[in-house]
Design a protein around this motif. Structure first.
Motif, PDB file in Angstrom:
ATOM      1  N   TRP A 296       2.986   6.533  -6.495  1.00 37.01           N
ATOM      2  CA  TRP A 296       1.797   6.919  -7.561  1.00 37.01           C
ATOM      3  C   TRP A 296       1.418   8.537  -6.916  1.00 37.01           C
ATOM      4  O   TRP A 296       0.313   9.075  -7.137  1.00 37.01           O
ATOM      5  CB  TRP A 296       0.529   6.272  -7.461  1.00 37.01           C
ATOM      6  N   SER A 297       2.308   9.126  -5.871  1.00 36.97           N
ATOM      7  CA  SER A 297       1.711  10.451  -5.178  1.00 36.97           C
ATOM      8  C   SER A 297       1.377  11.476  -6.033  1.00 36.97           C
ATOM      9  O   SER A 297       0.574  12.233  -5.661  1.00 36.97           O
ATOM     10  CB  SER A 297       2.692  10.669  -4.001  1.00 36.97           C
TER      11      SER A 297
ATOM     12  N   TRP B  56       2.063  -2.005 -10.337  1.00 30.99           N
ATOM     13  CA  TRP B  56       2.797  -0.874  -9.806  1.00 30.99           C
ATOM     14  C   TRP B  56       3.313   0.031 -10.927  1.00 30.99           C
ATOM     15  O   TRP B  56       3.388   1.478 -10.660  1.00 30.99           O
ATOM     16  CB  TRP B  56       4.026  -1.505  -9.042  1.00 30.99           C
TER      17      TRP B  56
ATOM     18  N   TYR C 153       2.810   1.752  -3.434  1.00 32.09           N
ATOM     19  CA  TYR C 153       1.794   2.311  -4.469  1.00 32.09           C
ATOM     20  C   TYR C 153       1.790   3.874  -4.079  1.00 32.09           C
ATOM     21  O   TYR C 153       1.729   4.565  -5.065  1.00 32.09           O
ATOM     22  CB  TYR C 153       0.557   1.655  -4.517  1.00 32.09           C
ATOM     23  N   ALA C 154       1.212   4.144  -2.961  1.00 30.51           N
ATOM     24  CA  ALA C 154       0.766   5.475  -2.646  1.00 30.51           C
ATOM     25  C   ALA C 154       1.985   6.452  -2.896  1.00 30.51           C
ATOM     26  O   ALA C 154       1.799   7.628  -3.432  1.00 30.51           O
ATOM     27  CB  ALA C 154       0.617   5.576  -1.079  1.00 30.51           C
ATOM     28  N   ILE C 155       3.324   5.922  -2.452  1.00 26.38           N
ATOM     29  CA  ILE C 155       4.395   6.950  -2.651  1.00 26.38           C
ATOM     30  C   ILE C 155       4.677   7.092  -3.991  1.00 26.38           C
ATOM     31  O   ILE C 155       4.963   8.342  -4.757  1.00 26.38           O
ATOM     32  CB  ILE C 155       5.595   6.299  -1.582  1.00 26.38           C
TER      33      ILE C 155
ATOM     34  N   GLY D  15       9.509   4.265  -3.947  1.00 26.94           N
ATOM     35  CA  GLY D  15       8.250   4.115  -3.123  1.00 26.94           C
ATOM     36  C   GLY D  15       8.508   2.936  -2.503  1.00 26.94           C
ATOM     37  O   GLY D  15       8.544   2.614  -1.300  1.00 26.94           O
TER      38      GLY D  15
ATOM     39  N   GLY E 145       0.675  -1.332   0.027  1.00 28.31           N
ATOM     40  CA  GLY E 145      -0.217  -0.107  -0.046  1.00 28.31           C
ATOM     41  C   GLY E 145       0.823   1.357   0.015  1.00 28.31           C
ATOM     42  O   GLY E 145       0.522   2.327  -0.670  1.00 28.31           O
ATOM     43  N   LEU E 146       1.668   1.196   0.911  1.00 27.64           N
ATOM     44  CA  LEU E 146       2.810   2.466   0.918  1.00 27.64           C
ATOM     45  C   LEU E 146       3.558   2.543  -0.423  1.00 27.64           C
ATOM     46  O   LEU E 146       3.935   3.799  -0.872  1.00 27.64           O
ATOM     47  CB  LEU E 146       3.707   2.490   2.172  1.00 27.64           C
TER      48      LEU E 146
END
Length: 280
Positions: free
Chosen positions: A25-26, A166, A21-23, A45, A18-19
Protein backbone atom coordinates in the motif's frame (compact mmCIF):
# COMPACT_ATOMS: atom_id res chain seq x y z
CA UNK A 1 19.26 -3.55 18.03
CA UNK A 2 18.85 -6.66 20.26
CA UNK A 3 15.62 -5.23 21.65
CA UNK A 4 14.46 -4.51 18.08
CA UNK A 5 15.22 -8.09 17.01
CA UNK A 6 13.52 -9.51 20.09
CA UNK A 7 10.35 -7.64 19.22
CA UNK A 8 10.33 -9.15 15.72
CA UNK A 9 10.93 -12.61 17.16
CA UNK A 10 7.98 -12.27 19.53
CA UNK A 11 5.67 -10.76 16.89
CA UNK A 12 6.53 -12.45 13.61
CA UNK A 13 2.97 -12.71 12.31
CA UNK A 14 2.16 -9.13 13.22
CA UNK A 15 5.44 -7.96 11.67
CA UNK A 16 4.87 -9.96 8.51
CA UNK A 17 1.35 -8.72 7.87
CA UNK A 18 2.21 -5.17 8.86
CA UNK A 19 5.09 -5.05 6.40
CA UNK A 20 3.05 -6.78 3.69
CA UNK A 21 0.38 -4.10 3.93
CA UNK A 22 2.87 -1.25 4.26
CA UNK A 23 4.87 -2.28 1.20
CA UNK A 24 1.91 -3.13 -1.01
CA UNK A 25 0.00 0.00 0.00
CA UNK A 26 3.05 2.28 0.05
CA UNK A 27 1.96 4.45 -2.89
CA UNK A 28 -1.52 5.05 -1.43
CA UNK A 29 -0.59 8.11 0.71
CA UNK A 30 1.61 9.47 -2.09
CA UNK A 31 -1.32 9.22 -4.49
CA UNK A 32 -3.70 10.71 -1.92
CA UNK A 33 -1.69 13.95 -1.70
CA UNK A 34 -1.55 14.25 -5.49
CA UNK A 35 2.09 13.30 -6.02
CA UNK A 36 1.27 10.28 -8.21
CA UNK A 37 -1.12 10.11 -11.18
CA UNK A 38 -2.61 6.83 -9.94
CA UNK A 39 -2.40 4.40 -7.06
CA UNK A 40 0.10 1.58 -7.71
CA UNK A 41 -0.65 -1.59 -5.76
CA UNK A 42 2.54 -3.63 -5.19
CA UNK A 43 1.88 -7.40 -5.04
CA UNK A 44 5.51 -7.99 -4.03
CA UNK A 45 4.67 -6.91 -0.48
CA UNK A 46 4.22 -10.39 1.08
CA UNK A 47 7.39 -11.73 -0.57
CA UNK A 48 9.44 -8.74 0.59
CA UNK A 49 7.91 -8.89 4.08
CA UNK A 50 8.83 -12.56 4.47
CA UNK A 51 12.42 -11.87 3.43
CA UNK A 52 12.71 -9.01 5.93
CA UNK A 53 11.05 -10.72 8.90
CA UNK A 54 12.95 -13.99 8.46
CA UNK A 55 16.22 -12.07 8.28
CA UNK A 56 15.48 -10.08 11.44
CA UNK A 57 13.81 -12.80 13.52
CA UNK A 58 15.21 -16.14 12.39
CA UNK A 59 18.39 -15.67 10.37
CA UNK A 60 19.96 -18.34 8.17
CA UNK A 61 18.10 -21.23 9.76
CA UNK A 62 14.82 -19.51 8.96
CA UNK A 63 15.82 -18.93 5.35
CA UNK A 64 16.74 -22.62 5.00
CA UNK A 65 13.38 -23.75 6.38
CA UNK A 66 11.50 -21.28 4.20
CA UNK A 67 13.58 -22.14 1.14
CA UNK A 68 12.81 -25.86 1.45
CA UNK A 69 9.10 -25.07 1.31
CA UNK A 70 9.55 -22.84 -1.74
CA UNK A 71 11.13 -25.58 -3.85
CA UNK A 72 9.34 -28.64 -2.43
CA UNK A 73 8.52 -30.48 -5.64
CA UNK A 74 8.50 -34.14 -4.61
CA UNK A 75 4.76 -34.63 -4.32
CA UNK A 76 2.46 -37.07 -6.08
CA UNK A 77 1.76 -36.20 -9.71
CA UNK A 78 -1.97 -35.99 -8.94
CA UNK A 79 -1.37 -32.84 -6.90
CA UNK A 80 0.31 -31.22 -9.89
CA UNK A 81 -2.86 -31.98 -11.83
CA UNK A 82 -4.94 -30.41 -9.06
CA UNK A 83 -2.74 -27.30 -8.96
CA UNK A 84 -2.79 -26.77 -12.72
CA UNK A 85 -6.24 -27.98 -13.73
CA UNK A 86 -8.55 -27.36 -10.76
CA UNK A 87 -8.56 -23.54 -11.16
CA UNK A 88 -9.39 -23.95 -14.86
CA UNK A 89 -12.18 -26.38 -13.99
CA UNK A 90 -13.72 -23.82 -11.62
CA UNK A 91 -13.72 -21.25 -14.42
CA UNK A 92 -15.13 -23.71 -16.97
CA UNK A 93 -18.00 -24.65 -14.66
CA UNK A 94 -18.69 -20.99 -13.93
CA UNK A 95 -18.62 -19.98 -17.59
CA UNK A 96 -20.88 -22.85 -18.63
CA UNK A 97 -23.43 -22.03 -15.91
CA UNK A 98 -23.37 -18.36 -16.85
CA UNK A 99 -24.13 -19.20 -20.48
CA UNK A 100 -26.95 -21.50 -19.35
CA UNK A 101 -28.40 -18.55 -17.42
CA UNK A 102 -28.44 -16.45 -20.57
CA UNK A 103 -25.02 -14.83 -20.84
CA UNK A 104 -23.86 -13.88 -24.32
CA UNK A 105 -20.16 -14.61 -24.77
CA UNK A 106 -17.86 -14.87 -27.76
CA UNK A 107 -16.63 -18.15 -26.31
CA UNK A 108 -13.11 -19.46 -25.98
CA UNK A 109 -12.22 -19.68 -29.67
CA UNK A 110 -9.93 -16.66 -29.40
CA UNK A 111 -7.66 -18.47 -26.93
CA UNK A 112 -4.52 -20.24 -28.11
CA UNK A 113 -2.22 -22.64 -26.29
CA UNK A 114 0.77 -20.49 -27.13
CA UNK A 115 -0.91 -17.41 -25.69
CA UNK A 116 -1.93 -19.17 -22.48
CA UNK A 117 1.53 -20.66 -22.01
CA UNK A 118 3.17 -17.28 -22.52
CA UNK A 119 0.93 -15.64 -19.93
CA UNK A 120 1.52 -18.55 -17.56
CA UNK A 121 5.30 -18.35 -17.97
CA UNK A 122 5.54 -14.59 -17.48
CA UNK A 123 3.33 -14.62 -14.38
CA UNK A 124 5.35 -17.48 -12.92
CA UNK A 125 8.58 -15.45 -12.68
CA UNK A 126 7.25 -11.92 -12.18
CA UNK A 127 7.47 -10.84 -8.50
CA UNK A 128 5.26 -7.85 -9.31
CA UNK A 129 2.39 -10.20 -10.11
CA UNK A 130 0.18 -12.07 -7.67
CA UNK A 131 1.58 -15.64 -7.72
CA UNK A 132 5.24 -14.94 -6.97
CA UNK A 133 4.45 -11.84 -4.96
CA UNK A 134 1.96 -13.56 -2.63
CA UNK A 135 2.65 -17.29 -2.32
CA UNK A 136 6.13 -17.28 -0.70
CA UNK A 137 4.76 -14.91 1.93
CA UNK A 138 1.12 -15.76 2.58
CA UNK A 139 1.41 -19.53 2.17
CA UNK A 140 5.15 -20.07 2.58
CA UNK A 141 5.60 -18.02 5.74
CA UNK A 142 2.28 -16.98 7.32
CA UNK A 143 0.48 -20.34 7.12
CA UNK A 144 3.15 -22.33 9.02
CA UNK A 145 3.19 -19.66 11.73
CA UNK A 146 -0.61 -19.69 11.97
CA UNK A 147 -0.78 -23.48 12.04
CA UNK A 148 1.88 -23.79 14.72
CA UNK A 149 -0.81 -23.05 17.31
CA UNK A 150 -4.09 -23.36 15.36
CA UNK A 151 -6.04 -25.84 13.28
CA UNK A 152 -5.83 -25.54 9.49
CA UNK A 153 -9.48 -24.48 9.40
CA UNK A 154 -8.97 -21.60 11.81
CA UNK A 155 -5.68 -20.68 10.14
CA UNK A 156 -7.34 -20.52 6.73
CA UNK A 157 -10.12 -18.35 8.14
CA UNK A 158 -7.70 -15.85 9.67
CA UNK A 159 -5.51 -15.79 6.58
CA UNK A 160 -8.56 -15.37 4.34
CA UNK A 161 -9.59 -12.23 6.21
CA UNK A 162 -6.06 -10.81 6.11
CA UNK A 163 -5.52 -11.53 2.41
CA UNK A 164 -8.95 -10.23 1.39
CA UNK A 165 -8.42 -6.96 3.28
CA UNK A 166 -4.91 -6.69 1.76
CA UNK A 167 -6.64 -6.37 -1.65
CA UNK A 168 -8.75 -3.41 -0.46
CA UNK A 169 -6.90 -0.73 -2.51
CA UNK A 170 -7.72 -2.66 -5.68
CA UNK A 171 -11.41 -2.39 -4.79
CA UNK A 172 -11.20 1.32 -3.99
CA UNK A 173 -9.27 2.24 -7.12
CA UNK A 174 -11.15 0.02 -9.54
CA UNK A 175 -8.68 -2.81 -10.09
CA UNK A 176 -11.03 -5.41 -8.62
CA UNK A 177 -14.79 -5.62 -8.23
CA UNK A 178 -16.32 -5.64 -4.76
CA UNK A 179 -17.18 -9.32 -5.05
CA UNK A 180 -13.48 -9.98 -5.36
CA UNK A 181 -13.17 -9.67 -1.57
CA UNK A 182 -15.42 -12.63 -0.66
CA UNK A 183 -13.95 -14.62 -3.55
CA UNK A 184 -10.45 -13.98 -2.20
CA UNK A 185 -11.54 -14.99 1.29
CA UNK A 186 -13.18 -18.23 0.20
CA UNK A 187 -10.50 -19.40 -2.24
CA UNK A 188 -7.87 -18.99 0.49
CA UNK A 189 -9.23 -22.22 1.98
CA UNK A 190 -8.33 -24.09 -1.21
CA UNK A 191 -4.80 -22.70 -1.09
CA UNK A 192 -4.32 -23.80 2.52
CA UNK A 193 -5.79 -27.23 1.77
CA UNK A 194 -3.43 -27.72 -1.18
CA UNK A 195 -0.47 -26.42 0.83
CA UNK A 196 -1.09 -28.93 3.61
CA UNK A 197 -1.92 -31.88 1.37
CA UNK A 198 1.40 -31.42 -0.47
CA UNK A 199 3.46 -31.33 2.71
CA UNK A 200 3.82 -27.57 2.76
CA UNK A 201 4.77 -27.02 -0.89
CA UNK A 202 4.75 -23.38 -1.92
CA UNK A 203 5.62 -24.49 -5.45
CA UNK A 204 2.24 -26.19 -5.80
CA UNK A 205 0.28 -23.21 -4.47
CA UNK A 206 2.30 -21.01 -6.82
CA UNK A 207 1.22 -23.17 -9.77
CA UNK A 208 -2.40 -23.07 -8.52
CA UNK A 209 -2.32 -19.27 -8.23
CA UNK A 210 -0.70 -18.94 -11.63
CA UNK A 211 -3.28 -21.18 -13.25
CA UNK A 212 -6.08 -19.22 -11.56
CA UNK A 213 -4.80 -15.98 -13.05
CA UNK A 214 -4.07 -17.34 -16.53
CA UNK A 215 -7.48 -18.74 -17.44
CA UNK A 216 -10.15 -16.41 -16.02
CA UNK A 217 -13.66 -15.09 -16.59
CA UNK A 218 -12.09 -12.60 -18.97
CA UNK A 219 -11.23 -15.53 -21.23
CA UNK A 220 -14.94 -15.86 -22.03
CA UNK A 221 -15.35 -12.22 -22.96
CA UNK A 222 -18.22 -11.60 -20.54
CA UNK A 223 -19.17 -7.94 -20.13
CA UNK A 224 -21.65 -5.84 -18.17
CA UNK A 225 -24.33 -7.74 -16.27
CA UNK A 226 -23.08 -11.04 -17.70
CA UNK A 227 -19.69 -10.46 -16.09
CA UNK A 228 -21.30 -9.50 -12.77
CA UNK A 229 -23.39 -12.67 -12.81
CA UNK A 230 -20.30 -14.72 -13.69
CA UNK A 231 -18.48 -13.39 -10.63
CA UNK A 232 -21.42 -14.31 -8.39
CA UNK A 233 -21.53 -17.79 -9.90
CA UNK A 234 -17.77 -18.14 -9.50
CA UNK A 235 -18.09 -17.29 -5.80
CA UNK A 236 -20.75 -19.99 -5.44
CA UNK A 237 -18.67 -22.55 -7.34
CA UNK A 238 -15.54 -21.87 -5.28
CA UNK A 239 -17.58 -22.01 -2.05
CA UNK A 240 -18.98 -25.40 -3.11
CA UNK A 241 -15.44 -26.63 -3.80
CA UNK A 242 -14.28 -25.50 -0.35
CA UNK A 243 -17.26 -27.17 1.34
CA UNK A 244 -16.43 -30.31 -0.61
CA UNK A 245 -12.91 -30.40 0.85
CA UNK A 246 -14.24 -29.75 4.35
CA UNK A 247 -16.85 -32.50 4.15
CA UNK A 248 -14.87 -35.10 2.19
CA UNK A 249 -11.41 -34.48 3.65
CA UNK A 250 -12.08 -33.61 7.27
CA UNK A 251 -8.70 -34.81 8.61
CA UNK A 252 -6.98 -32.18 6.46
CA UNK A 253 -8.75 -29.44 8.42
CA UNK A 254 -8.03 -30.84 11.89
CA UNK A 255 -4.27 -31.23 11.86
CA UNK A 256 -1.59 -29.86 9.55
CA UNK A 257 1.47 -31.94 8.63
CA UNK A 258 4.66 -31.07 10.47
CA UNK A 259 6.25 -29.79 7.25
CA UNK A 260 3.49 -27.18 7.05
CA UNK A 261 3.90 -26.00 10.65
CA UNK A 262 7.65 -26.23 11.24
CA UNK A 263 8.92 -22.64 11.28
CA UNK A 264 12.41 -23.45 12.48
CA UNK A 265 14.32 -22.40 15.60
CA UNK A 266 14.63 -18.86 16.86
CA UNK A 267 18.17 -17.63 17.56
CA UNK A 268 18.82 -16.19 21.01
CA UNK A 269 21.62 -13.96 22.23
CA UNK A 270 23.26 -16.71 24.29
CA UNK A 271 24.10 -18.60 21.12
CA UNK A 272 21.59 -21.33 21.85
CA UNK A 273 18.28 -21.69 20.08
CA UNK A 274 14.72 -22.35 21.10
CA UNK A 275 12.49 -24.58 18.98
CA UNK A 276 9.42 -23.45 17.10
CA UNK A 277 7.52 -20.26 17.81
CA UNK A 278 6.57 -19.94 21.50
CA UNK A 279 3.93 -17.41 20.50
CA UNK A 280 3.29 -16.72 16.80
Amino acid sequence: MPRFRNWFQRHRLLSFFGLSYAISWSSWPVYAVGMMPRMEFLPVGPLAAAVIVIGLAEGRAGYRTWGRRLIRWRVHWAWYAVALLFPALLVLVTGSLNIVFGAAAPGLSQLTWSGLLMVFGVRLINPMDGPLGEEPGFRGYAVPLLQAARTPLLSATLLGVAVAFWHLPLIIFGGLSIIGLPITFVITFLYVWLFNRTGGSVLLTLLFHNSQGTFTMGSYGFTGSDLTRAEVIYLAVVTAAVLGTVLLDRPAWRTAPREATDVGPLPVRSGRSVPGPPAP
